[in-house]
Design a protein around this motif. Structure first.
Motif, PDB file in Angstrom:
ATOM      1  N   GLY A   1       4.171 -44.633 -14.463  1.00  0.00           N
ATOM      2  CA  GLY A   1       3.120 -45.623 -14.240  1.00  0.00           C
ATOM      3  C   GLY A   1       1.834 -44.994 -13.755  1.00  0.00           C
ATOM      4  O   GLY A   1       0.739 -45.330 -14.230  1.00  0.00           O
ATOM      5  N   MET A   2       1.950 -44.059 -12.827  1.00  0.00           N
ATOM      6  CA  MET A   2       0.752 -43.397 -12.311  1.00  0.00           C
ATOM      7  C   MET A   2       0.133 -42.489 -13.373  1.00  0.00           C
ATOM      8  O   MET A   2      -1.089 -42.325 -13.404  1.00  0.00           O
ATOM      9  CB  MET A   2       1.068 -42.623 -11.030  1.00  0.00           C
ATOM     10  CG  MET A   2       1.357 -43.519  -9.828  1.00  0.00           C
ATOM     11  SD  MET A   2       0.061 -44.734  -9.452  1.00  0.00           S
ATOM     12  CE  MET A   2      -1.317 -43.661  -9.079  1.00  0.00           C
ATOM     13  N   LEU A   3       0.949 -41.931 -14.266  1.00  0.00           N
ATOM     14  CA  LEU A   3       0.400 -41.162 -15.374  1.00  0.00           C
ATOM     15  C   LEU A   3      -0.492 -42.056 -16.234  1.00  0.00           C
ATOM     16  O   LEU A   3      -1.594 -41.647 -16.622  1.00  0.00           O
ATOM     17  CB  LEU A   3       1.531 -40.567 -16.209  1.00  0.00           C
ATOM     18  CG  LEU A   3       1.124 -39.667 -17.366  1.00  0.00           C
ATOM     19  CD1 LEU A   3       0.376 -38.432 -16.875  1.00  0.00           C
ATOM     20  CD2 LEU A   3       2.361 -39.262 -18.164  1.00  0.00           C
ATOM     21  N   ALA A   4      -0.037 -43.276 -16.491  1.00  0.00           N
ATOM     22  CA  ALA A   4      -0.854 -44.226 -17.261  1.00  0.00           C
ATOM     23  C   ALA A   4      -2.134 -44.577 -16.507  1.00  0.00           C
ATOM     24  O   ALA A   4      -3.216 -44.665 -17.102  1.00  0.00           O
ATOM     25  CB  ALA A   4      -0.050 -45.482 -17.572  1.00  0.00           C
ATOM     26  N   VAL A   5      -2.030 -44.766 -15.198  1.00  0.00           N
ATOM     27  CA  VAL A   5      -3.207 -45.070 -14.376  1.00  0.00           C
ATOM     28  C   VAL A   5      -4.194 -43.908 -14.438  1.00  0.00           C
ATOM     29  O   VAL A   5      -5.396 -44.112 -14.627  1.00  0.00           O
ATOM     30  CB  VAL A   5      -2.795 -45.379 -12.920  1.00  0.00           C
ATOM     31  CG1 VAL A   5      -4.009 -45.422 -11.994  1.00  0.00           C
ATOM     32  CG2 VAL A   5      -2.016 -46.693 -12.845  1.00  0.00           C
TER      33      VAL A   5
ATOM     34  N   TRP B   1     -11.767 -30.561 -12.505  1.00  0.00           N
ATOM     35  CA  TRP B   1     -11.293 -30.754 -11.131  1.00  0.00           C
ATOM     36  C   TRP B   1     -10.542 -32.077 -11.008  1.00  0.00           C
ATOM     37  O   TRP B   1      -9.527 -32.160 -10.305  1.00  0.00           O
ATOM     38  CB  TRP B   1     -12.448 -30.678 -10.139  1.00  0.00           C
ATOM     39  CG  TRP B   1     -13.156 -29.369 -10.214  1.00  0.00           C
ATOM     40  CD1 TRP B   1     -14.439 -29.143 -10.608  1.00  0.00           C
ATOM     41  CD2 TRP B   1     -12.599 -28.076  -9.942  1.00  0.00           C
ATOM     42  NE1 TRP B   1     -14.714 -27.803 -10.592  1.00  0.00           N
ATOM     43  CE2 TRP B   1     -13.611 -27.122 -10.181  1.00  0.00           C
ATOM     44  CE3 TRP B   1     -11.355 -27.635  -9.516  1.00  0.00           C
ATOM     45  CZ2 TRP B   1     -13.397 -25.753 -10.005  1.00  0.00           C
ATOM     46  CZ3 TRP B   1     -11.142 -26.269  -9.348  1.00  0.00           C
ATOM     47  CH2 TRP B   1     -12.153 -25.350  -9.590  1.00  0.00           C
ATOM     48  N   ALA B   2     -11.018 -33.094 -11.707  1.00  0.00           N
ATOM     49  CA  ALA B   2     -10.325 -34.382 -11.707  1.00  0.00           C
ATOM     50  C   ALA B   2      -8.955 -34.234 -12.353  1.00  0.00           C
ATOM     51  O   ALA B   2      -7.958 -34.762 -11.841  1.00  0.00           O
ATOM     52  CB  ALA B   2     -11.154 -35.438 -12.435  1.00  0.00           C
ATOM     53  N   ALA B   3      -8.896 -33.516 -13.467  1.00  0.00           N
ATOM     54  CA  ALA B   3      -7.623 -33.321 -14.157  1.00  0.00           C
ATOM     55  C   ALA B   3      -6.625 -32.580 -13.267  1.00  0.00           C
ATOM     56  O   ALA B   3      -5.449 -32.958 -13.198  1.00  0.00           O
ATOM     57  CB  ALA B   3      -7.841 -32.566 -15.463  1.00  0.00           C
ATOM     58  N   LEU B   4      -7.083 -31.552 -12.584  1.00  0.00           N
ATOM     59  CA  LEU B   4      -6.198 -30.801 -11.695  1.00  0.00           C
ATOM     60  C   LEU B   4      -5.706 -31.677 -10.539  1.00  0.00           C
ATOM     61  O   LEU B   4      -4.524 -31.630 -10.182  1.00  0.00           O
ATOM     62  CB  LEU B   4      -6.911 -29.556 -11.164  1.00  0.00           C
ATOM     63  CG  LEU B   4      -7.172 -28.458 -12.189  1.00  0.00           C
ATOM     64  CD1 LEU B   4      -8.065 -27.366 -11.591  1.00  0.00           C
ATOM     65  CD2 LEU B   4      -5.862 -27.887 -12.707  1.00  0.00           C
ATOM     66  N   ALA B   5      -6.591 -32.459  -9.954  1.00  0.00           N
ATOM     67  CA  ALA B   5      -6.205 -33.339  -8.848  1.00  0.00           C
ATOM     68  C   ALA B   5      -5.234 -34.423  -9.328  1.00  0.00           C
ATOM     69  O   ALA B   5      -4.244 -34.727  -8.646  1.00  0.00           O
ATOM     70  CB  ALA B   5      -7.441 -33.977  -8.223  1.00  0.00           C
ATOM     71  N   MET B   6      -5.510 -34.994 -10.504  1.00  0.00           N
ATOM     72  CA  MET B   6      -4.615 -36.023 -11.030  1.00  0.00           C
ATOM     73  C   MET B   6      -3.241 -35.426 -11.333  1.00  0.00           C
ATOM     74  O   MET B   6      -2.214 -36.059 -11.066  1.00  0.00           O
ATOM     75  CB  MET B   6      -5.208 -36.678 -12.280  1.00  0.00           C
ATOM     76  CG  MET B   6      -6.382 -37.588 -11.979  1.00  0.00           C
ATOM     77  SD  MET B   6      -6.970 -38.527 -13.411  1.00  0.00           S
ATOM     78  CE  MET B   6      -7.805 -37.270 -14.369  1.00  0.00           C
ATOM     79  N   PHE B   7      -3.207 -34.205 -11.847  1.00  0.00           N
ATOM     80  CA  PHE B   7      -1.923 -33.570 -12.128  1.00  0.00           C
ATOM     81  C   PHE B   7      -1.143 -33.340 -10.836  1.00  0.00           C
ATOM     82  O   PHE B   7       0.056 -33.611 -10.764  1.00  0.00           O
ATOM     83  CB  PHE B   7      -2.118 -32.249 -12.884  1.00  0.00           C
ATOM     84  CG  PHE B   7      -0.821 -31.557 -13.194  1.00  0.00           C
ATOM     85  CD1 PHE B   7       0.023 -32.061 -14.174  1.00  0.00           C
ATOM     86  CD2 PHE B   7      -0.445 -30.424 -12.498  1.00  0.00           C
ATOM     87  CE1 PHE B   7       1.230 -31.429 -14.451  1.00  0.00           C
ATOM     88  CE2 PHE B   7       0.758 -29.793 -12.770  1.00  0.00           C
ATOM     89  CZ  PHE B   7       1.603 -30.294 -13.748  1.00  0.00           C
ATOM     90  N   GLY B   8      -1.821 -32.853  -9.813  1.00  0.00           N
ATOM     91  CA  GLY B   8      -1.160 -32.633  -8.523  1.00  0.00           C
ATOM     92  C   GLY B   8      -0.624 -33.927  -7.930  1.00  0.00           C
ATOM     93  O   GLY B   8       0.509 -33.980  -7.437  1.00  0.00           O
ATOM     94  N   ALA B   9      -1.431 -34.985  -7.974  1.00  0.00           N
ATOM     95  CA  ALA B   9      -0.983 -36.283  -7.460  1.00  0.00           C
ATOM     96  C   ALA B   9       0.167 -36.816  -8.302  1.00  0.00           C
ATOM     97  O   ALA B   9       1.147 -37.345  -7.770  1.00  0.00           O
ATOM     98  CB  ALA B   9      -2.146 -37.272  -7.439  1.00  0.00           C
ATOM     99  N   TRP B  10       0.073 -36.654  -9.631  1.00  0.00           N
ATOM    100  CA  TRP B  10       1.148 -37.117 -10.499  1.00  0.00           C
ATOM    101  C   TRP B  10       2.460 -36.425 -10.158  1.00  0.00           C
ATOM    102  O   TRP B  10       3.522 -37.060 -10.134  1.00  0.00           O
ATOM    103  CB  TRP B  10       0.793 -36.877 -11.969  1.00  0.00           C
ATOM    104  CG  TRP B  10       1.976 -37.148 -12.836  1.00  0.00           C
ATOM    105  CD1 TRP B  10       2.423 -38.366 -13.257  1.00  0.00           C
ATOM    106  CD2 TRP B  10       2.898 -36.182 -13.341  1.00  0.00           C
ATOM    107  NE1 TRP B  10       3.573 -38.210 -14.002  1.00  0.00           N
ATOM    108  CE2 TRP B  10       3.881 -36.876 -14.067  1.00  0.00           C
ATOM    109  CE3 TRP B  10       2.976 -34.792 -13.250  1.00  0.00           C
ATOM    110  CZ2 TRP B  10       4.934 -36.223 -14.694  1.00  0.00           C
ATOM    111  CZ3 TRP B  10       4.024 -34.143 -13.882  1.00  0.00           C
ATOM    112  CH2 TRP B  10       4.987 -34.857 -14.594  1.00  0.00           C
ATOM    113  N   MET B  11       2.420 -35.133  -9.861  1.00  0.00           N
ATOM    114  CA  MET B  11       3.648 -34.421  -9.486  1.00  0.00           C
ATOM    115  C   MET B  11       4.264 -35.042  -8.229  1.00  0.00           C
ATOM    116  O   MET B  11       5.489 -35.198  -8.149  1.00  0.00           O
ATOM    117  CB  MET B  11       3.365 -32.927  -9.273  1.00  0.00           C
ATOM    118  CG  MET B  11       3.103 -32.210 -10.565  1.00  0.00           C
ATOM    119  SD  MET B  11       2.892 -30.398 -10.512  1.00  0.00           S
ATOM    120  CE  MET B  11       2.907 -29.942  -8.841  1.00  0.00           C
ATOM    121  N   PHE B  12       3.429 -35.413  -7.274  1.00  0.00           N
ATOM    122  CA  PHE B  12       3.916 -36.074  -6.050  1.00  0.00           C
ATOM    123  C   PHE B  12       4.612 -37.388  -6.406  1.00  0.00           C
ATOM    124  O   PHE B  12       5.734 -37.644  -5.969  1.00  0.00           O
ATOM    125  CB  PHE B  12       2.734 -36.323  -5.099  1.00  0.00           C
ATOM    126  CG  PHE B  12       3.076 -37.171  -3.916  1.00  0.00           C
ATOM    127  CD1 PHE B  12       3.740 -36.635  -2.826  1.00  0.00           C
ATOM    128  CD2 PHE B  12       2.718 -38.516  -3.891  1.00  0.00           C
ATOM    129  CE1 PHE B  12       4.057 -37.423  -1.729  1.00  0.00           C
ATOM    130  CE2 PHE B  12       3.021 -39.312  -2.799  1.00  0.00           C
ATOM    131  CZ  PHE B  12       3.702 -38.761  -1.714  1.00  0.00           C
TER     132      PHE B  12
END
Length: 159
Positions: free
Chosen positions: A81-85, A59-70
């Protein structure tokens, strides 16, 4: 600069910065926003995934992927940068899960989340302005990028 002609990320940052002019509030945000981001990732990390081989993190991975797309749509450099974060957040969650267990990770995440939000509201008390997300929930995503943009500017990097 004409703010109406600026990129969407610049408009978001200009609006967010308008609610964060007090130096103490800015310093609190530089610490509390990343803490909140990590704690949300960790809370999502702890949600069980029944019926799969995966024990945690999906669930964390899915949420991080969605936020990263934004973030990536706003700015490719901010997206990197956010991908690294996010990678750091995921690695930290996995490390803590292995060291202290999923239950203790959950309690740690709850504690960090609560303390960081209390700090945020104290900062806004000094600011004399309400948090930006109370006008638009998208600012919950802008906060981490705004903090990262401060680092980018300090390093002389464009976003």
């Amino acid at each position: 600069m004409d703010i109406s002609a600026a990129r969407p990320i610049d408009r978001f940052f200009a609006s967010y910065s308008g609610d964060h002019r007090n130096e103490l509030n800015q310093r609190i945000h530089v610490v509390a926003v990343p803490a909140i981001l990590w704690s949300v990732v960790a809370l999502l990390w702890c949600i069980p995934v029944g019926g799969t081989l995966l024990r945690s993190g999906i669930w964390a991975a899915l949420a991080m992927f969605g936020a990263w797309m934004f973030y990536n749509r706003l700015s490719r450099r901010m997206g990197l940068g956010m991908l690294a974060v996010f990678f750091f957040c995921g690695c930290l969650c996995r490390l803590l899960e292995m060291r202290i267990g999923l239950d203790n990770l959950l309690w740690l995440a709850i504690g960090v989340f609560v303390v960081a939000w209390i700090a945020q509201f104290i900062g806004h008390k000094f600011e004399g302005r309400k948090p930006s997300f109370l006008t638009d929930l998208v600012y919950l995503l802008i906060g981490p990028a705004w903090v990262l943009a401060k680092l980018y500017r300090r390093m002389g990097w464009r976003y």
